[in-house]
Write a protein that holds these residues in place. Structure first.
Motif, PDB file in Angstrom:
ATOM      1  N   TYR A 147      30.922  49.728  55.817  1.00  0.00           N
ATOM      2  CA  TYR A 147      30.878  49.593  54.575  1.00  0.00           C
ATOM      3  C   TYR A 147      31.360  50.839  54.079  1.00  0.00           C
ATOM      4  CZ  TYR A 147      30.501  48.428  49.458  1.00  0.00           C
ATOM      5  OH  TYR A 147      30.596  48.457  48.277  1.00  0.00           O
ATOM      6  N   GLU A 148      30.471  51.858  54.272  1.00  0.00           N
ATOM      7  CA  GLU A 148      30.543  53.311  53.695  1.00  0.00           C
ATOM      8  C   GLU A 148      31.966  53.812  53.995  1.00  0.00           C
ATOM      9  OE1 GLU A 148      28.355  54.737  51.500  1.00  0.00           O
ATOM     10  OE2 GLU A 148      27.409  52.851  51.642  1.00  0.00           O
ATOM     11  N   ALA A 149      32.414  53.757  55.105  1.00  0.00           N
ATOM     12  CA  ALA A 149      33.811  54.254  55.577  1.00  0.00           C
ATOM     13  C   ALA A 149      35.013  53.390  54.877  1.00  0.00           C
ATOM     14  CB  ALA A 149      33.640  54.316  56.949  1.00  0.00           C
ATOM     15  N   PHE A 150      34.757  51.929  54.792  1.00  0.00           N
ATOM     16  CA  PHE A 150      35.941  51.274  54.453  1.00  0.00           C
ATOM     17  C   PHE A 150      35.828  50.526  53.325  1.00  0.00           C
ATOM     18  CE2 PHE A 150      35.846  51.663  58.996  1.00  0.00           C
ATOM     19  CZ  PHE A 150      37.168  52.839  59.342  1.00  0.00           C
ATOM     20  N   GLY A 151      34.576  50.302  52.888  1.00  0.00           N
ATOM     21  CA  GLY A 151      34.496  49.436  51.458  1.00  0.00           C
ATOM     22  C   GLY A 151      34.308  47.893  52.079  1.00  0.00           C
ATOM     23  N   PHE A 152      34.184  47.602  53.176  1.00  0.00           N
ATOM     24  CA  PHE A 152      33.971  46.228  53.980  1.00  0.00           C
ATOM     25  C   PHE A 152      33.088  46.213  54.961  1.00  0.00           C
ATOM     26  CE2 PHE A 152      38.179  47.530  55.262  1.00  0.00           C
ATOM     27  CZ  PHE A 152      38.291  47.254  56.686  1.00  0.00           C
ATOM     28  N   CYS A 153      32.940  45.121  55.448  1.00  0.00           N
ATOM     29  CA  CYS A 153      32.037  44.857  56.710  1.00  0.00           C
ATOM     30  C   CYS A 153      31.795  43.376  57.006  1.00  0.00           C
ATOM     31  CB  CYS A 153      30.565  45.448  56.734  1.00  0.00           C
ATOM     32  SG  CYS A 153      29.424  45.155  55.539  1.00  0.00           S
ATOM     33  N   TYR A 154      31.100  42.930  57.793  1.00  0.00           N
ATOM     34  CA  TYR A 154      30.587  41.528  57.719  1.00  0.00           C
ATOM     35  C   TYR A 154      29.356  41.753  56.864  1.00  0.00           C
ATOM     36  CZ  TYR A 154      33.162  40.868  62.080  1.00  0.00           C
ATOM     37  OH  TYR A 154      34.281  40.248  62.924  1.00  0.00           O
ATOM     38  N   PHE A 155      29.495  41.077  55.585  1.00  0.00           N
ATOM     39  CA  PHE A 155      28.663  41.483  54.541  1.00  0.00           C
ATOM     40  C   PHE A 155      27.377  40.512  54.761  1.00  0.00           C
ATOM     41  CE2 PHE A 155      32.791  41.954  52.354  1.00  0.00           C
ATOM     42  CZ  PHE A 155      32.622  43.363  51.956  1.00  0.00           C
ATOM     43  N   ALA A 156      26.105  41.198  54.345  1.00  0.00           N
ATOM     44  CA  ALA A 156      24.938  40.270  54.201  1.00  0.00           C
ATOM     45  C   ALA A 156      25.415  39.204  53.219  1.00  0.00           C
ATOM     46  CB  ALA A 156      23.782  41.072  53.885  1.00  0.00           C
ATOM     47  N   VAL A 157      24.767  38.011  53.435  1.00  0.00           N
ATOM     48  CA  VAL A 157      25.208  36.689  52.451  1.00  0.00           C
ATOM     49  C   VAL A 157      23.920  36.042  52.035  1.00  0.00           C
ATOM     50  CG1 VAL A 157      26.449  34.542  52.031  1.00  0.00           C
ATOM     51  CG2 VAL A 157      27.410  36.429  53.493  1.00  0.00           C
ATOM     52  N   ASP A 158      23.754  36.018  50.743  1.00  0.00           N
ATOM     53  CA  ASP A 158      22.492  35.264  50.197  1.00  0.00           C
ATOM     54  C   ASP A 158      22.924  34.247  49.542  1.00  0.00           C
ATOM     55  OD1 ASP A 158      21.048  37.682  50.895  1.00  0.00           O
ATOM     56  OD2 ASP A 158      21.141  38.668  49.060  1.00  0.00           O
ATOM     57  N   LYS A 159      22.081  33.073  49.406  1.00  0.00           N
ATOM     58  CA  LYS A 159      22.117  32.063  48.615  1.00  0.00           C
ATOM     59  C   LYS A 159      21.891  32.460  47.229  1.00  0.00           C
ATOM     60  CE  LYS A 159      20.876  27.956  49.826  1.00  0.00           C
ATOM     61  NZ  LYS A 159      19.896  26.725  50.197  1.00  0.00           N
ATOM     62  N   LEU A 160      22.761  32.289  46.260  1.00  0.00           N
ATOM     63  CA  LEU A 160      22.292  32.893  44.962  1.00  0.00           C
ATOM     64  C   LEU A 160      21.063  32.188  44.206  1.00  0.00           C
ATOM     65  CD1 LEU A 160      25.999  33.091  43.491  1.00  0.00           C
ATOM     66  CD2 LEU A 160      24.489  34.863  43.997  1.00  0.00           C
ATOM     67  N   ASP A 161      21.032  30.602  44.506  1.00  0.00           N
ATOM     68  CA  ASP A 161      19.861  30.201  43.926  1.00  0.00           C
ATOM     69  C   ASP A 161      18.438  30.502  44.532  1.00  0.00           C
ATOM     70  OD1 ASP A 161      20.194  28.764  46.333  1.00  0.00           O
ATOM     71  OD2 ASP A 161      19.860  26.942  45.484  1.00  0.00           O
ATOM     72  N   TYR A 173      38.637  39.123  48.394  1.00  0.00           N
ATOM     73  CA  TYR A 173      38.026  40.445  48.186  1.00  0.00           C
ATOM     74  C   TYR A 173      38.987  41.266  48.986  1.00  0.00           C
ATOM     75  CZ  TYR A 173      34.929  44.286  48.312  1.00  0.00           C
ATOM     76  OH  TYR A 173      34.336  45.594  48.316  1.00  0.00           O
ATOM     77  N   ALA A 174      39.323  41.014  50.077  1.00  0.00           N
ATOM     78  CA  ALA A 174      40.136  41.784  51.130  1.00  0.00           C
ATOM     79  C   ALA A 174      41.595  41.877  50.298  1.00  0.00           C
ATOM     80  CB  ALA A 174      40.256  41.086  52.484  1.00  0.00           C
ATOM     81  N   PHE A 175      42.148  40.827  49.929  1.00  0.00           N
ATOM     82  CA  PHE A 175      43.503  40.666  49.581  1.00  0.00           C
ATOM     83  C   PHE A 175      43.498  41.366  47.977  1.00  0.00           C
ATOM     84  CE2 PHE A 175      44.470  37.262  52.399  1.00  0.00           C
ATOM     85  CZ  PHE A 175      44.755  37.964  53.578  1.00  0.00           C
ATOM     86  N   ASP A 176      42.615  40.976  47.037  1.00  0.00           N
ATOM     87  CA  ASP A 176      42.693  41.427  45.603  1.00  0.00           C
ATOM     88  C   ASP A 176      42.193  42.571  45.525  1.00  0.00           C
ATOM     89  OD1 ASP A 176      44.149  39.080  45.323  1.00  0.00           O
ATOM     90  OD2 ASP A 176      42.060  38.031  44.589  1.00  0.00           O
ATOM     91  N   MET A 177      41.082  43.069  45.997  1.00  0.00           N
ATOM     92  CA  MET A 177      40.202  44.203  45.792  1.00  0.00           C
ATOM     93  C   MET A 177      40.593  45.506  46.687  1.00  0.00           C
ATOM     94  SD  MET A 177      38.877  43.218  42.956  1.00  0.00           S
ATOM     95  CE  MET A 177      37.734  44.580  42.708  1.00  0.00           C
ATOM     96  N   TYR A 214      43.915  33.284  64.951  1.00  0.00           N
ATOM     97  CA  TYR A 214      44.626  32.974  63.781  1.00  0.00           C
ATOM     98  C   TYR A 214      44.822  34.204  63.175  1.00  0.00           C
ATOM     99  CZ  TYR A 214      43.777  27.900  64.550  1.00  0.00           C
ATOM    100  OH  TYR A 214      43.714  26.464  65.102  1.00  0.00           O
ATOM    101  N   GLU A 215      45.573  33.848  61.913  1.00  0.00           N
ATOM    102  CA  GLU A 215      46.164  35.023  61.030  1.00  0.00           C
ATOM    103  C   GLU A 215      46.207  34.456  59.677  1.00  0.00           C
ATOM    104  OE1 GLU A 215      49.644  37.037  62.135  1.00  0.00           O
ATOM    105  OE2 GLU A 215      50.889  35.225  62.206  1.00  0.00           O
ATOM    106  N   ILE A 216      46.311  35.246  58.689  1.00  0.00           N
ATOM    107  CA  ILE A 216      46.722  34.965  57.246  1.00  0.00           C
ATOM    108  C   ILE A 216      47.200  36.240  56.789  1.00  0.00           C
ATOM    109  CG2 ILE A 216      44.383  35.569  56.142  1.00  0.00           C
ATOM    110  CD1 ILE A 216      45.001  32.954  54.481  1.00  0.00           C
ATOM    111  N   LYS A 217      48.255  36.120  56.011  1.00  0.00           N
ATOM    112  CA  LYS A 217      48.991  37.315  55.331  1.00  0.00           C
ATOM    113  C   LYS A 217      48.942  37.227  53.852  1.00  0.00           C
ATOM    114  CE  LYS A 217      51.801  38.122  59.371  1.00  0.00           C
ATOM    115  NZ  LYS A 217      53.047  38.254  59.847  1.00  0.00           N
ATOM    116  N   THR A 218      48.961  38.243  52.944  1.00  0.00           N
ATOM    117  CA  THR A 218      49.190  37.973  51.564  1.00  0.00           C
ATOM    118  C   THR A 218      50.752  37.485  51.383  1.00  0.00           C
ATOM    119  OG1 THR A 218      49.983  40.271  51.218  1.00  0.00           O
ATOM    120  CG2 THR A 218      47.498  39.809  50.838  1.00  0.00           C
ATOM    121  N   ASN A 219      51.116  36.757  50.406  1.00  0.00           N
ATOM    122  CA  ASN A 219      52.435  36.651  50.015  1.00  0.00           C
ATOM    123  C   ASN A 219      53.237  37.750  49.738  1.00  0.00           C
ATOM    124  OD1 ASN A 219      51.535  34.184  50.660  1.00  0.00           O
ATOM    125  ND2 ASN A 219      51.144  33.356  48.424  1.00  0.00           N
TER     126      ASN A 219
END
Length: 177
Positions: free
Chosen positions: A56-70, A119-123, A172-177
């Motif tokens: 995350y520090e190097a690239f701004g992403f990782c396998y993020f820790a995920v919390d339930k918001l509620d 997040y990956a595509f837009d940010m 599998y793959e996905i690309k931006t348009n």
């Protein structure tokens, strides 16, 4: 809690040292780790957290820790990470997830993976994301399809060649348009 981004029910953040106990509980569960060579030890789980913090520090992403918001409960991880094992499609960015059994079949993996792709595509302005799973992991493959990814091929994972059950993987793959 400050989150990097959110989906309707989930908050995505970098890892904290205090996450070790909860993540170890998840990564040492044999059902959660069914499609991995073995459950992780506490030291291996700690190394994973450190590796994700560094990524995350190097690239701004990782396998993020995920919390339930509620509830603010850590339920696992969903995110993107660098993969550099020897293959004709690496190095690449991989999307992946691992969640507590108590959260399975509630749409969290799909919801979270869609948020991570946004997040990956837009940010981050990434243009190409892969997903990899053992071919026997049909639930993860179903999530890949639900988030709009297309199957590229089956392949033998070079780090799992000794594992008859897990060695054959889907890509599998996905690309931006």
């Amino acid at each position: 809690m400050q989150y990097l981004f959110q989906s309707p029910r989930l908050g995505f953040r970098n890892w904290k040292t205090e996450d070790l106990k909860e993540l170890f509980s998840l990564c040492s569960d044999s059902e959660v780790m069914e499609f991995f060579p073995k459950p992780l030890s506490e030291d291996e789980t700690k190394s994973f957290i450190i590796r994700m913090q560094n990524e995350y520090e190097a690239f701004g992403f990782c396998y993020f820790a995920v919390d339930k918001l509620d509830t603010q409960e850590l339920i696992g991880f969903i995110g993107i990470s660098h993969k550099d094992f020897q293959a004709d499609f690496t190095p690449c960015i991989d999307i992946g997830w691992r969640l507590k059994k108590s959260t399975w079949n509630q749409g969290y993996a799909t919801e979270g993976a869609k948020a991570c792709l946004d997040y990956a595509f837009d940010m981050l302005h990434l243009t190409h994301i892969y997903a990899i799973a053992p071919a026997v992991n049909v639930k993860s493959e179903a999530v890949m399809k639900k988030i709009g990814m297309s199957k590229v091929k089956n392949f033998i994972h070079p780090q799992l060649t000794h594992d008859e059950r897990l060695g054959e993987c889907v890509l599998y793959e996905i690309k931006t348009n």
